[in-house]
Each structure stands twice: as structure tokens, then as C-alpha cells.
Design a protein around this motif. Structure first.
Motif, PDB file in Angstrom:
ATOM      1  N   ARG A   1      -1.766   7.562  -2.031  1.00 47.36           N
ATOM      2  CA  ARG A   1      -2.617   6.789  -1.835  1.00 47.36           C
ATOM      3  C   ARG A   1      -3.445   7.606  -0.810  1.00 47.36           C
ATOM      4  NH1 ARG A   1      -3.336   1.308  -3.609  1.00 47.36           N
ATOM      5  NH2 ARG A   1      -3.829   0.454  -1.463  1.00 47.36           N
TER       6      ARG A   1
ATOM      7  N   SER B   1      -6.454   4.667   2.842  1.00 50.67           N
ATOM      8  CA  SER B   1      -6.364   4.944   1.632  1.00 50.67           C
ATOM      9  C   SER B   1      -7.664   4.380   0.792  1.00 50.67           C
ATOM     10  CB  SER B   1      -5.106   4.326   0.986  1.00 50.67           C
ATOM     11  OG  SER B   1      -4.957   2.935   1.228  1.00 50.67           O
TER      12      SER B   1
ATOM     13  N   TYR C   1      -3.947 -13.682  12.596  1.00 55.13           N
ATOM     14  CA  TYR C   1      -5.188 -12.599  12.243  1.00 55.13           C
ATOM     15  C   TYR C   1      -5.956 -12.548  13.492  1.00 55.13           C
ATOM     16  CZ  TYR C   1      -8.798  -9.639  10.213  1.00 55.13           C
ATOM     17  OH  TYR C   1      -9.843  -8.535  10.218  1.00 55.13           O
TER      18      TYR C   1
ATOM     19  N   SER D   1      -1.467   6.001   4.824  1.00 54.37           N
ATOM     20  CA  SER D   1      -1.154   4.954   3.949  1.00 54.37           C
ATOM     21  C   SER D   1       0.410   4.657   3.950  1.00 54.37           C
ATOM     22  CB  SER D   1      -1.843   5.112   2.379  1.00 54.37           C
ATOM     23  OG  SER D   1      -0.994   4.217   1.586  1.00 54.37           O
ATOM     24  N   ARG D   2       0.721   3.385   3.163  1.00 53.35           N
ATOM     25  CA  ARG D   2       2.268   3.272   3.277  1.00 53.35           C
ATOM     26  C   ARG D   2       2.566   4.147   2.012  1.00 53.35           C
ATOM     27  NH1 ARG D   2       1.401  -2.991   3.269  1.00 53.35           N
ATOM     28  NH2 ARG D   2      -0.497  -2.430   2.293  1.00 53.35           N
TER      29      ARG D   2
ATOM     30  N   ILE E   1     -12.404   0.633   4.576  1.00 54.84           N
ATOM     31  CA  ILE E   1     -13.234   1.068   5.974  1.00 54.84           C
ATOM     32  C   ILE E   1     -12.594   2.316   6.459  1.00 54.84           C
ATOM     33  CG2 ILE E   1     -13.513   0.299   8.507  1.00 54.84           C
ATOM     34  CD1 ILE E   1     -14.033  -2.612   7.645  1.00 54.84           C
TER      35      ILE E   1
ATOM     36  N   ASN F   1      -7.003   1.646  12.320  1.00 59.24           N
ATOM     37  CA  ASN F   1      -7.696   0.967  11.107  1.00 59.24           C
ATOM     38  C   ASN F   1      -6.708  -0.047  10.399  1.00 59.24           C
ATOM     39  OD1 ASN F   1     -10.096   0.205   9.191  1.00 59.24           O
ATOM     40  ND2 ASN F   1      -8.436   1.243   8.004  1.00 59.24           N
TER      41      ASN F   1
HETATM   42  P1  NAP Z   1      -8.433  -2.832   3.020  1.00 60.76           P
HETATM   43  O1  NAP Z   1      -9.325  -2.377   2.016  1.00 60.76           O
HETATM   44  O2  NAP Z   1      -7.152  -3.911   2.777  1.00 60.76           O
HETATM   45  O3  NAP Z   1      -7.364  -1.411   3.585  1.00 60.76           O
HETATM   46  C1  NAP Z   1      -6.548  -1.754   4.507  1.00 60.76           C
HETATM   47  C2  NAP Z   1      -5.743  -0.250   4.744  1.00 60.76           C
HETATM   48  O4  NAP Z   1      -4.642  -0.305   5.687  1.00 60.76           O
HETATM   49  C3  NAP Z   1      -5.223   0.300   3.207  1.00 60.76           C
HETATM   50  O5  NAP Z   1      -5.466   1.651   3.614  1.00 60.76           O
HETATM   51  C4  NAP Z   1      -3.672   0.068   3.574  1.00 60.76           C
HETATM   52  O6  NAP Z   1      -2.902   1.087   2.963  1.00 60.76           O
HETATM   53  C5  NAP Z   1      -3.593   0.150   5.040  1.00 60.76           C
HETATM   54  N1  NAP Z   1      -2.200  -0.609   5.569  1.00 60.76           N
HETATM   55  C6  NAP Z   1      -1.900  -1.774   5.289  1.00 60.76           C
HETATM   56  N2  NAP Z   1      -0.810  -2.180   5.909  1.00 60.76           N
HETATM   57  C7  NAP Z   1      -0.222  -0.944   6.391  1.00 60.76           C
HETATM   58  C8  NAP Z   1       0.841  -0.546   7.046  1.00 60.76           C
HETATM   59  N3  NAP Z   1       1.891  -1.489   7.258  1.00 60.76           N
HETATM   60  N4  NAP Z   1       0.867   0.754   7.228  1.00 60.76           N
HETATM   61  C9  NAP Z   1       0.013   1.800   7.367  1.00 60.76           C
HETATM   62  N5  NAP Z   1      -0.958   1.487   6.360  1.00 60.76           N
HETATM   63  C10 NAP Z   1      -1.597   0.014   6.156  1.00 60.76           C
HETATM   64  O7  NAP Z   1      -8.930  -3.191   4.502  1.00 60.76           O
HETATM   65  P2  NAP Z   1     -10.436  -3.181   5.040  1.00 60.76           P
HETATM   66  O8  NAP Z   1     -11.210  -4.373   4.586  1.00 60.76           O
HETATM   67  O9  NAP Z   1     -10.824  -1.861   5.049  1.00 60.76           O
HETATM   68  O10 NAP Z   1     -10.078  -3.396   6.700  1.00 60.76           O
HETATM   69  C11 NAP Z   1      -9.805  -2.349   7.526  1.00 60.76           C
HETATM   70  C12 NAP Z   1      -9.692  -2.690   8.901  1.00 60.76           C
HETATM   71  O11 NAP Z   1     -11.007  -3.605   9.124  1.00 60.76           O
HETATM   72  C13 NAP Z   1      -8.552  -3.865   9.264  1.00 60.76           C
HETATM   73  O12 NAP Z   1      -8.164  -3.759  10.206  1.00 60.76           O
HETATM   74  C14 NAP Z   1      -9.357  -5.224   8.852  1.00 60.76           C
HETATM   75  O13 NAP Z   1      -8.825  -6.299   9.574  1.00 60.76           O
HETATM   76  C15 NAP Z   1     -10.534  -4.703   9.640  1.00 60.76           C
HETATM   77  N6  NAP Z   1     -11.752  -5.760   9.135  1.00 60.76           N
HETATM   78  C16 NAP Z   1     -12.215  -5.691   8.027  1.00 60.76           C
HETATM   79  C17 NAP Z   1     -13.484  -6.475   7.869  1.00 60.76           C
HETATM   80  C18 NAP Z   1     -13.981  -6.518   6.326  1.00 60.76           C
HETATM   81  O14 NAP Z   1     -14.959  -7.230   6.061  1.00 60.76           O
HETATM   82  N7  NAP Z   1     -13.536  -5.643   5.218  1.00 60.76           N
HETATM   83  C19 NAP Z   1     -14.076  -7.273   8.709  1.00 60.76           C
HETATM   84  C20 NAP Z   1     -13.165  -7.220  10.007  1.00 60.76           C
HETATM   85  C21 NAP Z   1     -12.453  -6.495  10.220  1.00 60.76           C
HETATM   86  P3  NAP Z   1      -1.960   1.167   1.818  1.00 60.76           P
HETATM   87  O15 NAP Z   1      -2.028  -0.173   1.039  1.00 60.76           O
HETATM   88  O16 NAP Z   1      -2.527   2.145   0.806  1.00 60.76           O
HETATM   89  O17 NAP Z   1      -0.700   1.234   2.503  1.00 60.76           O
END
Ligand code: NAP
Length: 264
Positions: free
Chosen positions: A51, A24, A165, A46-47, A27, A99
Motif C-alpha cells: 500500500r 497509502s 479521538y 503504511s502497515r 490526506i 499523519n
Molecule cells: P485514512 O484515509 O483512513 O488514512 C489513514 C492512513 O493512516 C492510511 O494510510 C493508513 O495506512 C495509516 N495508518 C493507520 N493506522 C496506522 C498504523 N498503525 N501505522 C501506520 N499507518 C497507519 O485517513 P485520512 O482521513 O486521510 O486522515 C489522515 C489524518 O488526518 C488522520 O490523522 C486523521 O485523524 C486526520 N483527519 C482527517 C480528517 C478528514 O476529514 N479526513 C479530518 C480531521 C483529521 P494503512 O491502512 O495502509 O496501513
């Protein structure tokens, strides 16, 4: 035609059926859009359906196919729904990107069992459940598939207040290695991406609200900047494509050199 050379631009993921969990925003959304631009038919998640639908409709605006599925991947029955609905609609699953994830920043001595479970359930267990069900119901019978797990630099670099984490993301790395070795005989590749700090909407919010200090992060990064969404999405396209046909059980860090310096 340029100087007698025929230039053909081919789509790297033409007609591949790809699920991107948590697409949604951030990344996951960037990967979903990049896959669609390379010809994939993308299942967004997404949940909340609306979204997932936002990303799906952006994909349709590109003239590509997309299908949005609501599923909270901490629930095994919702994982069943995501995998089974994809198979019902498209008959196969070629690519799965695990993801979806949440951050959990709490001093370890105060981390409740409930919050530990919340982080492990989505950051680690959902990766196992989605991979297992996609492999068993589609990729193993097909004898093909690619699973891309989104881990983190925190899989191998300790950062205070991230016990759940870091443990999850290290678990994702181990799972990638085990599944990569175990399912190679079915021609399923399993790989992981370990992002450093990528400038998503939420990272920007965390900087704005003082949760992260951008200057410190940049200072600790040899390349002296945060990562861009495209830099993760482009790697995901490569790993999902046949160009990465001999890569499995491996994690690739995209972090401007942060882990190479020893991180923190
Ligand atoms: P984000 O912007 O917070 O997005 C997280 C996504 O996960 C959203 O689409 C959210 O969807 C979904 N989500 C969360 N809980 C869920 C559940 N129970 N069931 C289904 N979907 C769920 O995160 P991001 O920064 O893009 O990160 C994406 C991935 O990259 C994660 O695994 C994170 O740990 C990893 N990562 C990110 C970074 C960074 O700098 N951003 C660095 C290292 C690793 P809804 O809220 O719409 O449900």
C-alpha cells in the motif's frame, strides 16, 4: 520572460528528505504527492508495504524519488525501523509529517479499554514516538527540521462518541506546542494542521454508508462545502517550506470556518 520580468518557478522543497506517515491513501497520500511535486524525496508509509508502494510508484511516475517503508507505528520497534531506514538510505530527515491515524466512534460509556488504547496508540503516542526518534537521531544533530502533526478540529471541538479521538487530537495539539518551544533552540519547527471534514475516500464511504450525514456537515460549515485534499496538502507544503520559517508551536485549522462558529 513577461514584460521584462523574469519568471522563475522554484521548487519549495527541493531535495528535502520527507517522511509522511500513513501515506497509502487520503490526506497522507495527498501530502506525499504535493511534497514530491515541490522537489522533495518522499518516504511513504503504511502497515502494508504494497500500500505504501502504490503512493511511492505514483511519485516515481512524476519523475521524483520515493521509498516505501512498511511500519505499524503503534509498535516502537516499527517506528525505529521507519526512522533508521530513512537515515540509512538518505543520511538525514528534513521533514516529518505525523499523519497516520484512525477514527474511533463509540459511545463513551461503551468504549473499551482496548479501543481507547488502539486510538491513543496511533493518534497520539505514534506522533510522540516518531517525533522523538526523528528529532534525536536526525534533526537535533542536523540542527534543522520541520515536524507537521495532523490534528483535527476535534482537538478543540467536542463531538459525542469521539472521546478517545478528541483526547488524542487535543494531545497532539499540546505536544506540538511543547515540542515547538523545546526544540526551537535546535532550529526544529513543530506545527500542526487541524482539518475539518475533508473529502477523502473514507469520508465519502462514511457518507455513502450513513455514518456521516453530508448535509448536516455542510450545513454546519460556514463555507457550505467539505474540504478538498489539496487544501490540506498545499498548507503542508507551505508549513514545511522556508516561507513558514517563523511559525512554530502553532495549529492551523482548515475547516471552512467550522471551529470559528463554535462547531457543533
Ligand atoms: P485514512 O484515509 O483512513 O488514512 C489513514 C492512513 O493512516 C492510511 O494510510 C493508513 O495506512 C495509516 N495508518 C493507520 N493506522 C496506522 C498504523 N498503525 N501505522 C501506520 N499507518 C497507519 O485517513 P485520512 O482521513 O486521510 O486522515 C489522515 C489524518 O488526518 C488522520 O490523522 C486523521 O485523524 C486526520 N483527519 C482527517 C480528517 C478528514 O476529514 N479526513 C479530518 C480531521 C483529521 P494503512 O491502512 O495502509 O496501513
Amino acid at each position: 520572460m513577461i514584460d521584462g520580468w523574469c519568471v522563475s518557478v522554484s521548487e519549495k522543497l527541493k531535495d528535502k528528505i520527507a517522511i509522511v506517515t500513513g501515506s497509502s491513501l487520503g490526506i497522507g497520500k495527498a501530502i506525499a504527492l504535493a511534497f514530491a511535486k515541490q522537489g522533495a524525496i518522499v518516504v511513504t508509509n503504511s502497515r502494508k508495504l504494497e500500500r505504501a508502494e502504490v503512493t511511492a510508484s505514483e511519485i516515481r511516475h512524476l519523475g521524483r524519488q520515493a521509498h516505501a517503508i512498511e511500519a505499524d507505528l503503534t509498535k516502537s520497534t516499527d517506528v525505529d525501523h521507519l526512522i533508521d531506514t530513512t537515515i540509512e538510505h538518505f543520511g538525514r530527515i528534513d521533514i516529518l509529517v505525523n499523519n497516520a491515524g484512525i477514527a474511533m466512534i463509540v459511545p463513551t460509556e461503551d468504549l473499551s479499554e482496548h479501543d481507547w488504547d488502539r486510538a491513543i496508540d496511533i493518534d497520539l503516542k505514534a506522533t510522540f514516538l516518531c517525533s522523538q526518534k526523528a528529532a534525536k537521531r536526525a534533526m537535533i544533530p542536523q540542527r534543522s527540521g520541520v515536524i507537521i502533526n495532523i490534528s483535527s478540529i476535534l482537538a478543540k471541538t467536542a463531538l459525542p462518541m469521539r472521546a478517545a479521538y478528541c483526547a488524542s487530537k487535543a494531545g497532539v495539539m499540546a505536544l506540538t506546542q511543547v515540542m515547538g518551544c523545546e526544540w526551537a533552540k535546535y532550529r526544529i519547527r513543530v506545527v500542526a494542521i487541524g482539518p475539518g471534514y475533508i473529502l477523502t475516500e473514507l469520508v465519502q464511504q462514511s457518507i455513502d454508508t450513513g455514518v456521516f450525514n453530508a448535509e448536516t456537515l455542510i450545513d454546519r460549515t460556514p463555507m457550505k462545502r467539505l474540504g478538498k485534499l489539496d487544501e490540506i496538502a498545499n498548507l503542508a507544503v507551505f508549513l514545511a517550506s522556508d516561507d513558514a520559517g517563523y511559525i512554530t508551536g502553532e495549529i492551523i485549522y482548515v475547516d471552512g470556518g467550522m471551529t470559528a462558529t463554535g462547531g457543533w
